[in-house]
Design an enzyme around this catalytic site. Structure first.
Site, PDB file in Angstrom:
ATOM      1  N   PRO A  82     -11.005 -19.163  35.800  1.00  0.00           N
ATOM      2  CA  PRO A  82      -9.883 -18.330  36.232  1.00  0.00           C
ATOM      3  C   PRO A  82     -10.143 -17.544  37.517  1.00  0.00           C
ATOM      4  CG  PRO A  82     -10.944 -17.413  34.282  1.00  0.00           C
ATOM      5  CD  PRO A  82     -11.497 -18.792  34.473  1.00  0.00           C
ATOM      6  N   ASN A  83      -9.089 -17.481  38.296  1.00  0.00           N
ATOM      7  CA  ASN A  83      -9.038 -16.707  39.549  1.00  0.00           C
ATOM      8  C   ASN A  83      -9.817 -17.336  40.703  1.00  0.00           C
ATOM      9  OD1 ASN A  83      -7.386 -14.540  38.530  1.00  0.00           O
ATOM     10  ND2 ASN A  83      -9.157 -13.905  37.339  1.00  0.00           N
ATOM     11  N   ARG A 115      -9.393 -13.625  47.594  1.00  0.00           N
ATOM     12  CA  ARG A 115      -9.837 -12.747  46.508  1.00  0.00           C
ATOM     13  C   ARG A 115     -11.121 -12.007  46.915  1.00  0.00           C
ATOM     14  NH1 ARG A 115     -12.720 -14.712  40.888  1.00  0.00           N
ATOM     15  NH2 ARG A 115     -12.755 -12.640  39.963  1.00  0.00           N
ATOM     16  N   TYR A 138     -16.713 -12.496  47.244  1.00  0.00           N
ATOM     17  CA  TYR A 138     -16.696 -13.933  46.958  1.00  0.00           C
ATOM     18  C   TYR A 138     -16.688 -14.822  48.200  1.00  0.00           C
ATOM     19  CZ  TYR A 138     -15.728 -12.247  42.266  1.00  0.00           C
ATOM     20  OH  TYR A 138     -15.820 -11.599  41.055  1.00  0.00           O
ATOM     21  N   ASN A 172     -18.493 -22.937  37.227  1.00  0.00           N
ATOM     22  CA  ASN A 172     -18.373 -21.505  37.441  1.00  0.00           C
ATOM     23  C   ASN A 172     -17.256 -21.058  36.496  1.00  0.00           C
ATOM     24  OD1 ASN A 172     -17.881 -18.888  38.152  1.00  0.00           O
ATOM     25  ND2 ASN A 172     -17.921 -19.258  40.370  1.00  0.00           N
ATOM     26  N   ALA A 201     -14.601 -15.194  34.809  1.00  0.00           N
ATOM     27  CA  ALA A 201     -14.711 -14.131  33.800  1.00  0.00           C
ATOM     28  C   ALA A 201     -14.988 -14.678  32.400  1.00  0.00           C
ATOM     29  CB  ALA A 201     -13.436 -13.303  33.813  1.00  0.00           C
ATOM     30  N   GLU A 251     -24.858 -23.766  35.858  1.00  0.00           N
ATOM     31  CA  GLU A 251     -23.929 -22.618  35.914  1.00  0.00           C
ATOM     32  C   GLU A 251     -24.038 -21.973  37.292  1.00  0.00           C
ATOM     33  OE1 GLU A 251     -24.775 -19.713  32.890  1.00  0.00           O
ATOM     34  OE2 GLU A 251     -23.326 -18.268  33.686  1.00  0.00           O
ATOM     35  N   HIS A 308     -22.519 -18.920  39.949  1.00  0.00           N
ATOM     36  CA  HIS A 308     -21.707 -17.748  40.266  1.00  0.00           C
ATOM     37  C   HIS A 308     -21.851 -17.465  41.746  1.00  0.00           C
ATOM     38  CE1 HIS A 308     -21.083 -16.874  36.059  1.00  0.00           C
ATOM     39  NE2 HIS A 308     -22.358 -17.174  35.878  1.00  0.00           N
ATOM     40  N   ARG A 346     -24.028  -6.401  39.613  1.00  0.00           N
ATOM     41  CA  ARG A 346     -22.672  -5.851  39.508  1.00  0.00           C
ATOM     42  C   ARG A 346     -22.512  -5.050  38.200  1.00  0.00           C
ATOM     43  NH1 ARG A 346     -18.478 -10.355  40.838  1.00  0.00           N
ATOM     44  NH2 ARG A 346     -17.158  -8.494  40.990  1.00  0.00           N
TER      45      ARG A 346
END
Ligand code: DQA
Length: 144
Positions: free
Chosen positions: A10-11, A18, A23, A74, A77, A98, A100, A107
């Site tokens: 998502p996103n 964004r 990012y 990725n 969330a 994985e 990110h 963070r």
């Protein structure tokens, strides 16, 4: 030829617009284009998909069984919330990388834990869009 499925959660369809300070400025289309080139250099075929829906990601992971040799994901969330994605990846017999874009450990505390990491063969965080290419390079070693 080895087949790699690149999944974004998502996103991540909003990349480029964004929070670019976190990012980066590249769009998802830019990232997919760069990964497609890199994958073909390494002798892989690459299929890229993005969804804002957890169930859709789960279905694509299920469908990847017997079709893909590796999944680069990725989960956005959903990394921090989704046992369903972890369970689907646990049924997948190939390699799981994985990725990110940001360093989730630098963070907010709620981003420090990822359910997916319990299944991932490797986790790349904080390398921006290059992280996806690093995952492909690592797959060249693992699948080669
Ligand atoms: C992300 C990090 C997650 O915490 C966040 O929810 C995302 C993107 C990353 O690529 O840095 O959507 O997975």
């Amino acid at each position: 030829m080895k087949h790699v499925l690149l999944l974004n959660g998502p996103n991540l369809n909003m990349l480029g617009r964004r929070q670019p300070e976190i990012y980066g400025a590249e769009t998802l289309a830019d990232i997919v284009a760069r990964c497609t080139l890199r994958a073909s250099d390494l002798g892989f075929t690459l299929e890229a998909r993005q969804s804002n829906y957890e169930g859709e990601l789960v279905t694509w992971i299920q469908d990847a069984r017997e079709k893909a040799d590796a999944i680069i994901i990725n989960p956005g969330a959903y990394s921090h919330t989704s046992v369903a994605i972890l369970d689907a990846l646990s049924m997948f017999e190939g390699r799981v990388m994985e990725v990110h874009l940001s360093n989730i450990h630098k963070r907010e505390a709620f981003r420090h834990h990822s359910y997916v990491s319990a299944r991932a063969d490797a986790v790349i965080a904080g390398c921006g869009a290059e992280g996806y290419e690093l995952a492909l390079l690592r797959l060249a070693t693992l699948l080669g």
